[in-house]
Scaffold this active site. Structure first.
Site, PDB file in Angstrom:
ATOM      1  N   HIS A  23      42.655  49.144  56.484  1.00 30.56           N
ATOM      2  CA  HIS A  23      44.108  49.074  56.733  1.00 30.56           C
ATOM      3  C   HIS A  23      44.420  49.482  58.168  1.00 30.56           C
ATOM      4  O   HIS A  23      45.295  48.901  58.809  1.00 30.56           O
ATOM      5  CB  HIS A  23      44.866  49.991  55.774  1.00 30.56           C
ATOM      6  N   ASN A  62      39.630  52.058  46.654  1.00 34.09           N
ATOM      7  CA  ASN A  62      40.043  51.881  48.053  1.00 34.09           C
ATOM      8  C   ASN A  62      38.890  52.094  49.020  1.00 34.09           C
ATOM      9  O   ASN A  62      39.110  52.297  50.222  1.00 34.09           O
ATOM     10  CB  ASN A  62      41.175  52.854  48.393  1.00 34.09           C
ATOM     11  N   ARG A  92      65.386  46.845  36.798  1.00 35.33           N
ATOM     12  CA  ARG A  92      64.374  47.888  36.531  1.00 35.33           C
ATOM     13  C   ARG A  92      63.217  47.392  35.684  1.00 35.33           C
ATOM     14  O   ARG A  92      62.552  48.162  34.998  1.00 35.33           O
ATOM     15  CB  ARG A  92      65.006  49.120  35.872  1.00 35.33           C
ATOM     16  N   HIS A  96      39.061  50.768  52.486  1.00 36.96           N
ATOM     17  CA  HIS A  96      40.437  50.333  52.744  1.00 36.96           C
ATOM     18  C   HIS A  96      41.158  51.202  53.771  1.00 36.96           C
ATOM     19  O   HIS A  96      42.016  50.710  54.490  1.00 36.96           O
ATOM     20  CB  HIS A  96      41.238  50.301  51.444  1.00 36.96           C
ATOM     21  N   LYS A 113      37.123  47.175  37.484  1.00 35.52           N
ATOM     22  CA  LYS A 113      38.485  47.584  37.873  1.00 35.52           C
ATOM     23  C   LYS A 113      39.284  48.015  36.650  1.00 35.52           C
ATOM     24  O   LYS A 113      39.999  49.020  36.684  1.00 35.52           O
ATOM     25  CB  LYS A 113      39.188  46.458  38.638  1.00 35.52           C
ATOM     26  N   HIS A 164      42.444  40.383  54.943  1.00 32.45           N
ATOM     27  CA  HIS A 164      42.325  41.705  54.318  1.00 32.45           C
ATOM     28  C   HIS A 164      40.862  41.992  53.925  1.00 32.45           C
ATOM     29  O   HIS A 164      40.323  43.062  54.241  1.00 32.45           O
ATOM     30  CB  HIS A 164      43.246  41.758  53.091  1.00 32.45           C
ATOM     31  N   GLU A 208      35.589  42.229  48.252  1.00 30.97           N
ATOM     32  CA  GLU A 208      36.050  43.106  47.160  1.00 30.97           C
ATOM     33  C   GLU A 208      35.053  43.080  46.001  1.00 30.97           C
ATOM     34  O   GLU A 208      34.887  44.074  45.293  1.00 30.97           O
ATOM     35  CB  GLU A 208      37.452  42.696  46.684  1.00 30.97           C
ATOM     36  N   ARG A 258      41.023  56.604  40.627  1.00 33.71           N
ATOM     37  CA  ARG A 258      41.347  55.229  40.996  1.00 33.71           C
ATOM     38  C   ARG A 258      41.167  54.988  42.492  1.00 33.71           C
ATOM     39  O   ARG A 258      40.901  53.870  42.926  1.00 33.71           O
ATOM     40  CB  ARG A 258      42.771  54.869  40.568  1.00 33.71           C
ATOM     41  N   LYS A 299      49.312  47.376  40.890  1.00 29.61           N
ATOM     42  CA  LYS A 299      49.893  47.761  42.180  1.00 29.61           C
ATOM     43  C   LYS A 299      50.665  46.570  42.719  1.00 29.61           C
ATOM     44  O   LYS A 299      50.119  45.453  42.806  1.00 29.61           O
ATOM     45  CB  LYS A 299      48.810  48.154  43.180  1.00 29.61           C
ATOM     46  N   GLU A 304      46.621  56.488  40.075  1.00 24.81           N
ATOM     47  CA  GLU A 304      45.842  56.985  41.204  1.00 24.81           C
ATOM     48  C   GLU A 304      46.044  58.476  41.461  1.00 24.81           C
ATOM     49  O   GLU A 304      46.251  58.918  42.592  1.00 24.81           O
ATOM     50  CB  GLU A 304      46.158  56.175  42.469  1.00 24.81           C
TER      51      GLU A 304
HETATM   52  P1  NAD Z   1      46.772  35.418  50.363  1.00 25.29           P
HETATM   53  O1  NAD Z   1      47.634  35.675  49.205  1.00 25.29           O
HETATM   54  O2  NAD Z   1      47.392  35.373  51.710  1.00 25.29           O
HETATM   55  O3  NAD Z   1      45.983  34.058  50.114  1.00 25.29           O
HETATM   56  C1  NAD Z   1      45.086  33.591  51.089  1.00 25.29           C
HETATM   57  C2  NAD Z   1      45.381  32.149  51.509  1.00 25.29           C
HETATM   58  O4  NAD Z   1      44.876  31.260  50.515  1.00 25.29           O
HETATM   59  C3  NAD Z   1      46.847  31.826  51.647  1.00 25.29           C
HETATM   60  O5  NAD Z   1      47.022  30.943  52.727  1.00 25.29           O
HETATM   61  C4  NAD Z   1      47.161  31.126  50.334  1.00 25.29           C
HETATM   62  O6  NAD Z   1      48.271  30.271  50.421  1.00 25.29           O
HETATM   63  C5  NAD Z   1      45.889  30.351  50.113  1.00 25.29           C
HETATM   64  N1  NAD Z   1      45.569  30.002  48.735  1.00 25.29           N
HETATM   65  C6  NAD Z   1      45.730  30.760  47.633  1.00 25.29           C
HETATM   66  N2  NAD Z   1      45.153  30.172  46.580  1.00 25.29           N
HETATM   67  C7  NAD Z   1      44.642  29.009  47.008  1.00 25.29           C
HETATM   68  C8  NAD Z   1      43.915  27.961  46.394  1.00 25.29           C
HETATM   69  N3  NAD Z   1      43.525  28.049  45.117  1.00 25.29           N
HETATM   70  N4  NAD Z   1      43.570  26.891  47.128  1.00 25.29           N
HETATM   71  C9  NAD Z   1      43.896  26.823  48.451  1.00 25.29           C
HETATM   72  N5  NAD Z   1      44.552  27.793  49.100  1.00 25.29           N
HETATM   73  C10 NAD Z   1      44.915  28.873  48.382  1.00 25.29           C
HETATM   74  O7  NAD Z   1      45.597  36.509  50.460  1.00 25.29           O
HETATM   75  P2  NAD Z   1      44.701  37.236  49.366  1.00 25.29           P
HETATM   76  O8  NAD Z   1      43.435  37.509  50.047  1.00 25.29           O
HETATM   77  O9  NAD Z   1      44.707  36.538  48.076  1.00 25.29           O
HETATM   78  O10 NAD Z   1      45.469  38.609  49.138  1.00 25.29           O
HETATM   79  C11 NAD Z   1      45.625  39.546  50.162  1.00 25.29           C
HETATM   80  C12 NAD Z   1      46.769  40.444  49.818  1.00 25.29           C
HETATM   81  O11 NAD Z   1      46.497  41.131  48.602  1.00 25.29           O
HETATM   82  C13 NAD Z   1      47.059  41.508  50.850  1.00 25.29           C
HETATM   83  O12 NAD Z   1      48.445  41.546  51.079  1.00 25.29           O
HETATM   84  C14 NAD Z   1      46.609  42.795  50.187  1.00 25.29           C
HETATM   85  O13 NAD Z   1      47.337  43.919  50.609  1.00 25.29           O
HETATM   86  C15 NAD Z   1      46.860  42.501  48.753  1.00 25.29           C
HETATM   87  N6  NAD Z   1      46.041  43.283  47.822  1.00 25.29           N
HETATM   88  C16 NAD Z   1      46.664  43.902  46.807  1.00 25.29           C
HETATM   89  C17 NAD Z   1      45.931  44.618  45.890  1.00 25.29           C
HETATM   90  C18 NAD Z   1      46.616  45.236  44.714  1.00 25.29           C
HETATM   91  O14 NAD Z   1      45.982  46.009  43.988  1.00 25.29           O
HETATM   92  N7  NAD Z   1      47.859  44.906  44.464  1.00 25.29           N
HETATM   93  C19 NAD Z   1      44.541  44.722  46.018  1.00 25.29           C
HETATM   94  C20 NAD Z   1      43.929  44.055  47.072  1.00 25.29           C
HETATM   95  C21 NAD Z   1      44.688  43.337  47.973  1.00 25.29           C
HETATM   96  N1  GLY Z   2      42.980  47.773  45.312  1.00 22.80           N
HETATM   97  C1  GLY Z   2      42.980  49.145  44.929  1.00 22.80           C
HETATM   98  C2  GLY Z   2      43.633  49.446  43.637  1.00 22.80           C
HETATM   99  O1  GLY Z   2      44.091  48.563  42.940  1.00 22.80           O
HETATM  100  O2  GLY Z   2      43.745  50.576  43.277  1.00 22.80           O
END
Ligand code: NAD
Ligand code: GLY
Length: 356
Positions: free
Chosen positions: A252, A245, A121, A248, A227, A265, A185, A241, A143, A237
């Protein structure tokens, strides 16, 4: 090395710093003092770990550091990957004093954060984001989660990290397409909350695309400030908040209809922002400014032909559906967003027809 910038996400006793700078990995920042107990598990992936795991170890002097390399990609943001993290924690006898450290992009950060929230937890959690998208968005705000066949990020928890450590040098190895996806973003933050920042982006987009360190550091800092302020105001949210999105819900739905992994994304969000701006009651010139900046950032601005009905169905699975009514994030003006159900369904269908 420039002086690191520091922003606080103000959440009472759960407040935490975001530290942004170059050369922070590799021993120049003492991350060990943010580790809850003596043991940490670094969760990374097969691409990022070979580049940065050893550097990160030298930020953790004196701690016992285990590591797990997940497969790389959005399609691995699954219960299987989550279980790999939970199994490693359980099999190594981890307890509540253990700290999970996410080293990677948003996929790794979301999985590792959800594992940290779920195991016993809640154990210690640190974010070390290495993509632009993760540095300006996913690592901040708590998140966490994984995907389900019925929808993206359908399973998850709010779980704040103890610190977000952003080394802008990691962007030097990031593929160009990923940098551009992160810029979506960044542009979003200007579009929803700060017209001056949006105008700064219009003036500096070429510098950002060229990986100019000062420009990137400013874009990351301003995005994190925006942010952090929104999250501090509405962590769970309940209302405001949701403006984060912007783009999004459409994005999505595109990702879900195309199959995860086809578009990045950030690319799907770029198209989504254009669609949301179409539906917003704003000056046509503002819509054009947004579309133009996204285009200059090398991002797609037109939806793929996934079908309007399919997109509409996918949108109805959105987490912003309340009492069967889909709330959308629209612009009151460029630099100011709102969450609303006050839109015309016929206009929404017309916007979705661009996906025919
Ligand atoms: P990702 O994590 O897939 O990374 C993109 C690519 O870059 C991958 O192949 C990774 O291995 C590579 N990579 C990462 N760092 C690197 C570096 N320094 N050098 C070389 N390669 C590198 O994608 P992303 O765009 O970082 O994240 C997308 C994800 O984030 C989605 O799943 C989305 O839903 C999520 N997301 C979450 C939130 C949240 O608030 N939690 C907000 C926005 C997006
Ligand atoms: N990416 C949207 C949020 O963190 O609320």
């Amino acid at each position: 090395m420039i002086e690191p910038r520091r922003i606080t996400v103000e959440l009472g006793f759960r407040s935490y710093p975001i530290v942004i700078g170059d050369g922070l990995l590799g021993g120049n920042f003492d991350l060990a003092e943010y580790v809850r107990g003596e043991d940490c598990l670094v969760v990374s992936n097969v691409t990022v770990a070979p580049l940065y795991l050893e550097k990160l170890r030298s930020n953790l002097g004196g701690k016992k550091v285990a590591a797990l390399e997940l497969p790389d990609g959005e399609r691995f943001k699954t219960t299987d990957s989550l279980h790999q993290v939970l199994d490693q924690l359980a099999e190594s006898g981890a307890n509540r004093d253990t700290t999970v450290i996410a080293l990677g992009g948003g996929v790794v950060g979301d999985i590792a954060g959800f594992a940290a929230a779920s195991y016993m937890r809640g154990v210690g959690f640190i974010q070390v984001p290495t993509t632009l998208l993760a540095q300006v968005d996913s690592s901040v705000g708590g998140k966490t989660g994984i995907n389900h066949a019925q929808g993206k990020n359908l399973i998850g928890a709010f779980y704040q990290p103890g610190i977000v450590l952003i080394d802008t040098d990691t962007l030097q190895t990031l593929p160009e397409r990923e940098l551009k996806a992160g810029l979506a973003e960044v542009i979003k933050h200007g579009a929803i909350a700060d017209i001056d920042f949006f105008a700064w982006l219009e003036d500096n987009i070429e510098a950002l695309l060229a990986g100019q360190p000062d420009a990137l550091a400013h874009a990351i800092e301003r995005s994190c400030e925006i942010k952090a302020e929104v999250v501090a105001d509405d962590e769970r949210e309940a209302g405001r908040r949701a403006i984060l999105n912007f783009g999004h819900t459409f994005g999505h739905a595109i990702e879900n209809s195309l199959g995860y992994g086809e578009l990045l994304h950030g690319e799907a969000v770029a198209i989504g922002m254009v669609m949301a701006a179409e539906l917003s009651d704003i000056e046509p010139a503002s819509r054009e400014r947004l579309r133009d900046l996204l285009r200059r950032a090398g991002l797609p601005v037109s939806p793929p032909a996934v079908g309007a009905q399919r997109m509409f169905d996918a949108m109805s699975m959105d987490k912003k559906v309340v009492q069967k009514q889909l709330r959308l994030v629209l612009l009151d003006r460029l630099g100011d967003a709102c969450v609303t159900t006050d839109y015309d369904e016929g206009s929404l269908r017309r916007v979705l027809e661009a996906a025919e």
